[in-house]
Scaffold this motif. Structure first.
Motif, PDB file in Angstrom:
ATOM      1  N   PHE A 150       0.798  -1.220   0.000  1.00 46.11           N
ATOM      2  CA  PHE A 150       0.000   0.000   0.000  1.00 46.11           C
ATOM      3  C   PHE A 150       0.832   1.272   0.000  1.00 46.11           C
ATOM      4  CE2 PHE A 150      -3.084  -3.027   2.142  1.00 46.11           C
ATOM      5  CZ  PHE A 150      -3.700  -3.337   0.944  1.00 46.11           C
ATOM      6  N   ASN A 151       2.149   1.159   0.169  1.00 48.24           N
ATOM      7  CA  ASN A 151       2.977   2.358  -0.013  1.00 48.24           C
ATOM      8  C   ASN A 151       3.308   2.586  -1.479  1.00 48.24           C
ATOM      9  OD1 ASN A 151       5.057   0.405  -0.432  1.00 48.24           O
ATOM     10  ND2 ASN A 151       5.477   0.404   1.758  1.00 48.24           N
ATOM     11  N   THR A 152       2.723   1.759  -2.371  1.00 49.26           N
ATOM     12  CA  THR A 152       2.927   1.951  -3.808  1.00 49.26           C
ATOM     13  C   THR A 152       1.644   2.331  -4.538  1.00 49.26           C
ATOM     14  OG1 THR A 152       2.445  -0.322  -4.507  1.00 49.26           O
ATOM     15  CG2 THR A 152       4.678   0.131  -3.710  1.00 49.26           C
ATOM     16  N   LEU A 153       0.525   2.383  -3.814  1.00 44.53           N
ATOM     17  CA  LEU A 153      -0.774   2.594  -4.454  1.00 44.53           C
ATOM     18  C   LEU A 153      -1.356   3.956  -4.114  1.00 44.53           C
ATOM     19  CD1 LEU A 153      -2.501  -0.865  -3.847  1.00 44.53           C
ATOM     20  CD2 LEU A 153      -1.117  -0.132  -5.801  1.00 44.53           C
ATOM     21  N   THR A 154      -2.292   4.401  -4.939  1.00 44.46           N
ATOM     22  CA  THR A 154      -2.994   5.639  -4.647  1.00 44.46           C
ATOM     23  C   THR A 154      -3.984   5.426  -3.508  1.00 44.46           C
ATOM     24  OG1 THR A 154      -4.706   5.133  -6.268  1.00 44.46           O
ATOM     25  CG2 THR A 154      -2.800   6.396  -7.043  1.00 44.46           C
ATOM     26  N   PHE A 155      -4.421   6.505  -2.918  1.00 44.03           N
ATOM     27  CA  PHE A 155      -5.283   6.460  -1.732  1.00 44.03           C
ATOM     28  C   PHE A 155      -6.546   5.640  -1.950  1.00 44.03           C
ATOM     29  CE2 PHE A 155      -8.909   8.456   0.510  1.00 44.03           C
ATOM     30  CZ  PHE A 155      -8.554   8.138   1.815  1.00 44.03           C
ATOM     31  N   LEU A 156      -7.287   5.928  -3.030  1.00 47.34           N
ATOM     32  CA  LEU A 156      -8.555   5.238  -3.225  1.00 47.34           C
ATOM     33  C   LEU A 156      -8.369   3.767  -3.575  1.00 47.34           C
ATOM     34  CD1 LEU A 156     -10.813   7.881  -5.000  1.00 47.34           C
ATOM     35  CD2 LEU A 156     -10.928   7.058  -2.644  1.00 47.34           C
ATOM     36  N   SER A 157      -7.314   3.440  -4.302  1.00 47.00           N
ATOM     37  CA  SER A 157      -7.041   2.029  -4.579  1.00 47.00           C
ATOM     38  C   SER A 157      -6.815   1.261  -3.285  1.00 47.00           C
ATOM     39  CB  SER A 157      -5.820   1.890  -5.485  1.00 47.00           C
ATOM     40  OG  SER A 157      -6.081   2.406  -6.771  1.00 47.00           O
ATOM     41  N   THR A 158      -6.052   1.855  -2.386  1.00 47.97           N
ATOM     42  CA  THR A 158      -5.800   1.222  -1.092  1.00 47.97           C
ATOM     43  C   THR A 158      -7.087   1.066  -0.304  1.00 47.97           C
ATOM     44  OG1 THR A 158      -3.518   2.010  -0.961  1.00 47.97           O
ATOM     45  CG2 THR A 158      -4.624   1.518   1.117  1.00 47.97           C
ATOM     46  N   CYS A 159      -7.911   2.107  -0.262  1.00 50.98           N
ATOM     47  CA  CYS A 159      -9.159   2.039   0.504  1.00 50.98           C
ATOM     48  C   CYS A 159     -10.099   0.978  -0.062  1.00 50.98           C
ATOM     49  CB  CYS A 159      -9.847   3.397   0.527  1.00 50.98           C
ATOM     50  SG  CYS A 159      -8.977   4.621   1.537  1.00 50.98           S
ATOM     51  N   ARG A 160     -10.129   0.832  -1.367  1.00 52.13           N
ATOM     52  CA  ARG A 160     -10.963  -0.215  -1.963  1.00 52.13           C
ATOM     53  C   ARG A 160     -10.486  -1.598  -1.538  1.00 52.13           C
ATOM     54  NH1 ARG A 160     -10.433   3.387  -6.930  1.00 52.13           N
ATOM     55  NH2 ARG A 160     -12.364   4.628  -6.908  1.00 52.13           N
ATOM     56  N   TYR A 161      -9.188  -1.767  -1.471  1.00 52.59           N
ATOM     57  CA  TYR A 161      -8.656  -3.032  -0.953  1.00 52.59           C
ATOM     58  C   TYR A 161      -9.076  -3.244   0.503  1.00 52.59           C
ATOM     59  CZ  TYR A 161      -5.529  -4.709  -4.669  1.00 52.59           C
ATOM     60  OH  TYR A 161      -5.011  -5.240  -5.834  1.00 52.59           O
ATOM     61  N   PHE A 162      -9.070  -2.182   1.289  1.00 51.21           N
ATOM     62  CA  PHE A 162      -9.449  -2.311   2.701  1.00 51.21           C
ATOM     63  C   PHE A 162     -10.871  -2.863   2.840  1.00 51.21           C
ATOM     64  CE2 PHE A 162      -6.429   1.252   4.395  1.00 51.21           C
ATOM     65  CZ  PHE A 162      -5.355   0.416   4.187  1.00 51.21           C
ATOM     66  N   PHE A 163     -11.796  -2.340   2.048  1.00 51.18           N
ATOM     67  CA  PHE A 163     -13.170  -2.844   2.106  1.00 51.18           C
ATOM     68  C   PHE A 163     -13.218  -4.331   1.754  1.00 51.18           C
ATOM     69  CE2 PHE A 163     -14.204   1.712   1.626  1.00 51.18           C
ATOM     70  CZ  PHE A 163     -15.162   1.829   2.624  1.00 51.18           C
ATOM     71  N   GLU A 164     -12.465  -4.708   0.744  1.00 49.97           N
ATOM     72  CA  GLU A 164     -12.433  -6.106   0.320  1.00 49.97           C
ATOM     73  C   GLU A 164     -11.783  -7.007   1.372  1.00 49.97           C
ATOM     74  OE1 GLU A 164     -13.337  -7.680  -3.413  1.00 49.97           O
ATOM     75  OE2 GLU A 164     -14.649  -6.755  -1.932  1.00 49.97           O
ATOM     76  N   MET A 165     -10.719  -6.525   1.991  1.00 52.69           N
ATOM     77  CA  MET A 165     -10.044  -7.308   3.025  1.00 52.69           C
ATOM     78  C   MET A 165     -10.981  -7.605   4.191  1.00 52.69           C
ATOM     79  SD  MET A 165      -6.467  -5.218   2.787  1.00 52.69           S
ATOM     80  CE  MET A 165      -5.405  -6.104   3.912  1.00 52.69           C
ATOM     81  N   ALA A 166     -11.735  -6.603   4.597  1.00 52.02           N
ATOM     82  CA  ALA A 166     -12.694  -6.808   5.684  1.00 52.02           C
ATOM     83  C   ALA A 166     -13.801  -7.775   5.251  1.00 52.02           C
ATOM     84  CB  ALA A 166     -13.284  -5.475   6.113  1.00 52.02           C
ATOM     85  N   ARG A 167     -14.208  -7.684   4.001  1.00 56.39           N
ATOM     86  CA  ARG A 167     -15.283  -8.553   3.515  1.00 56.39           C
ATOM     87  C   ARG A 167     -14.901 -10.027   3.561  1.00 56.39           C
ATOM     88  NH1 ARG A 167     -16.192 -11.317  -0.952  1.00 56.39           N
ATOM     89  NH2 ARG A 167     -14.439 -10.409  -2.111  1.00 56.39           N
ATOM     90  N   VAL A 168     -13.683 -10.361   3.108  1.00 53.73           N
ATOM     91  CA  VAL A 168     -13.319 -11.772   2.978  1.00 53.73           C
ATOM     92  C   VAL A 168     -12.853 -12.400   4.291  1.00 53.73           C
ATOM     93  CG1 VAL A 168     -12.680 -11.426   0.564  1.00 53.73           C
ATOM     94  CG2 VAL A 168     -10.892 -11.342   2.330  1.00 53.73           C
ATOM     95  N   THR A 169     -12.588 -11.581   5.301  1.00 52.46           N
ATOM     96  CA  THR A 169     -12.090 -12.117   6.576  1.00 52.46           C
ATOM     97  C   THR A 169     -13.236 -12.674   7.408  1.00 52.46           C
ATOM     98  OG1 THR A 169     -10.302 -10.485   6.563  1.00 52.46           O
ATOM     99  CG2 THR A 169     -10.764 -11.579   8.654  1.00 52.46           C
ATOM    100  N   ARG A 170     -13.035 -13.847   7.956  1.00 55.51           N
ATOM    101  CA  ARG A 170     -14.064 -14.467   8.794  1.00 55.51           C
ATOM    102  C   ARG A 170     -14.090 -13.772  10.158  1.00 55.51           C
ATOM    103  NH1 ARG A 170     -12.173 -16.954  13.042  1.00 55.51           N
ATOM    104  NH2 ARG A 170     -10.089 -17.896  13.067  1.00 55.51           N
ATOM    105  N   PRO A 171     -15.211 -13.830  10.875  1.00 53.55           N
ATOM    106  CA  PRO A 171     -15.248 -13.309  12.253  1.00 53.55           C
ATOM    107  C   PRO A 171     -14.178 -13.992  13.109  1.00 53.55           C
ATOM    108  CG  PRO A 171     -17.461 -13.731  11.470  1.00 53.55           C
ATOM    109  CD  PRO A 171     -16.529 -14.301  10.426  1.00 53.55           C
ATOM    110  N   GLY A 172     -13.402 -13.198  13.807  1.00 53.17           N
ATOM    111  CA  GLY A 172     -12.296 -13.714  14.597  1.00 53.17           C
ATOM    112  C   GLY A 172     -10.990 -13.786  13.841  1.00 53.17           C
ATOM    113  N   GLY A 173     -11.037 -13.574  12.515  1.00 54.98           N
ATOM    114  CA  GLY A 173      -9.828 -13.604  11.702  1.00 54.98           C
ATOM    115  C   GLY A 173      -9.045 -12.310  11.826  1.00 54.98           C
ATOM    116  N   ARG A 174      -7.843 -12.324  11.271  1.00 54.72           N
ATOM    117  CA  ARG A 174      -6.962 -11.163  11.379  1.00 54.72           C
ATOM    118  C   ARG A 174      -6.626 -10.593  10.006  1.00 54.72           C
ATOM    119  NH1 ARG A 174      -4.667 -14.116  15.951  1.00 54.72           N
ATOM    120  NH2 ARG A 174      -4.763 -12.814  17.828  1.00 54.72           N
TER     121      ARG A 174
END
Length: 246
Positions: A150-174
């Motif tokens: 994420f130190n190589t990506l633009t702000f919105l690209s990173t934020c879009r990844y953040f939404f996706e990361m939270a989506r695919v993580t199971r409850p209790g996951g990291r």
């Protein structure tokens, strides 16, 4: 490889390979064939070559893994892992040794590196499309990782990844990733970045406020569990560890 490669002489006398066009990402910055040849010639693993010779930070990858172990990321032995932008696989290799997951998905845009990771580690290379992790179902992953991405990506690209990361993580996951927060940008470091030669690095290095990360993930039901600084050449990034609520 789209661009040419230039060679520099490292402090240990080994060749350092660099792309001649490294702005806006790392696909060409760590060119597959040249790096593999140089690592073999130096008698080093790919990961150690990148750490020791290319980046001048011996042991940097292992130190991050050690910190993640200390804060308990591997204690639950995550069985499903997803890594965004694993590149050479230097973090992937050490993560597999820590927790031996049954399933390891990667989203890697550089086809030669993706193929290498599939052949070497038996991971599943998912198709990439922008900042989407669409092939991965909701709540299916125990541990989501992104190192030096994420130190190589633009702000919105990173934020879009953040939404996706939270989506695919199971409850209790990291969720584990590093970003260049204000903790990494004291005046001396900013001056060092600004004094780099050439006409800049496009989106690299990309800064992101720590509070923005923490608040966004909190809104997605993920709480900050730990953080620490990790080396990035002459500078650093901040590694953030989130746990998704049950």
């Amino acid at each position: 490889m789209k661009s040419g490669v230039k060679r520099l002489l490292g402090r240990a006398g080994f060749d350092i390979v660099r792309s001649t066009d490294n702005r806006g990402g790392v696909d060409d910055f760590i060119p597959f064939e040249a790096v593999m040849r140089a690592a073999r010639a130096a008698g080093l693993s790919v990961g150690d070559y990148i750490d020791e010779v290319m980046n001048g930070t011996p042991g940097a990858t292992q130190s991050t893994i050690d910190e993640l172990r200390t804060v308990g990321v591997f204690e639950a032995k995550p069985d499903s892992v997803l890594e965004i932008g694993p590149g050479s696989g230097r973090y992937l290799e050490k993560t597999v040794k820590e927790c031996a997951p049954g399933r390891y998905e990667v989203y890697e845009t550089a086809a030669p590196w993706a193929n290498y990771l599939v052949e070497t580690y038996g991971v599943i290379a998912q198709p990439t499309a922008g900042s989407s992790l669409a092939p991965t179902p909701d709540g299916s992953i125990d541990l989501v990782l992104a190192h030096k991405v994420f130190n190589t990506l633009t702000f919105l690209s990173t934020c879009r990844y953040f939404f996706e990361m939270a989506r695919v993580t199971r409850p209790g996951g990291r969720i584990v990733f590093d970003v260049m927060t204000e903790s990494c940008l004291d005046p001396a470091t900013v001056g060092a970045w600004a004094s780099q030669g050439g006409d800049g690095h496009d989106s690299y290095p990309a800064a992101l406020p720590r509070r923005t990360c923490v608040d966004l993930f909190a809104s997605l039901g993920c709480n900050l569990e730990a953080s620490f600084l990790a080396p990035l050449g002459f500078a650093s990034t901040e590694v953030l560890v989130f746990t998704k609520g049950t």
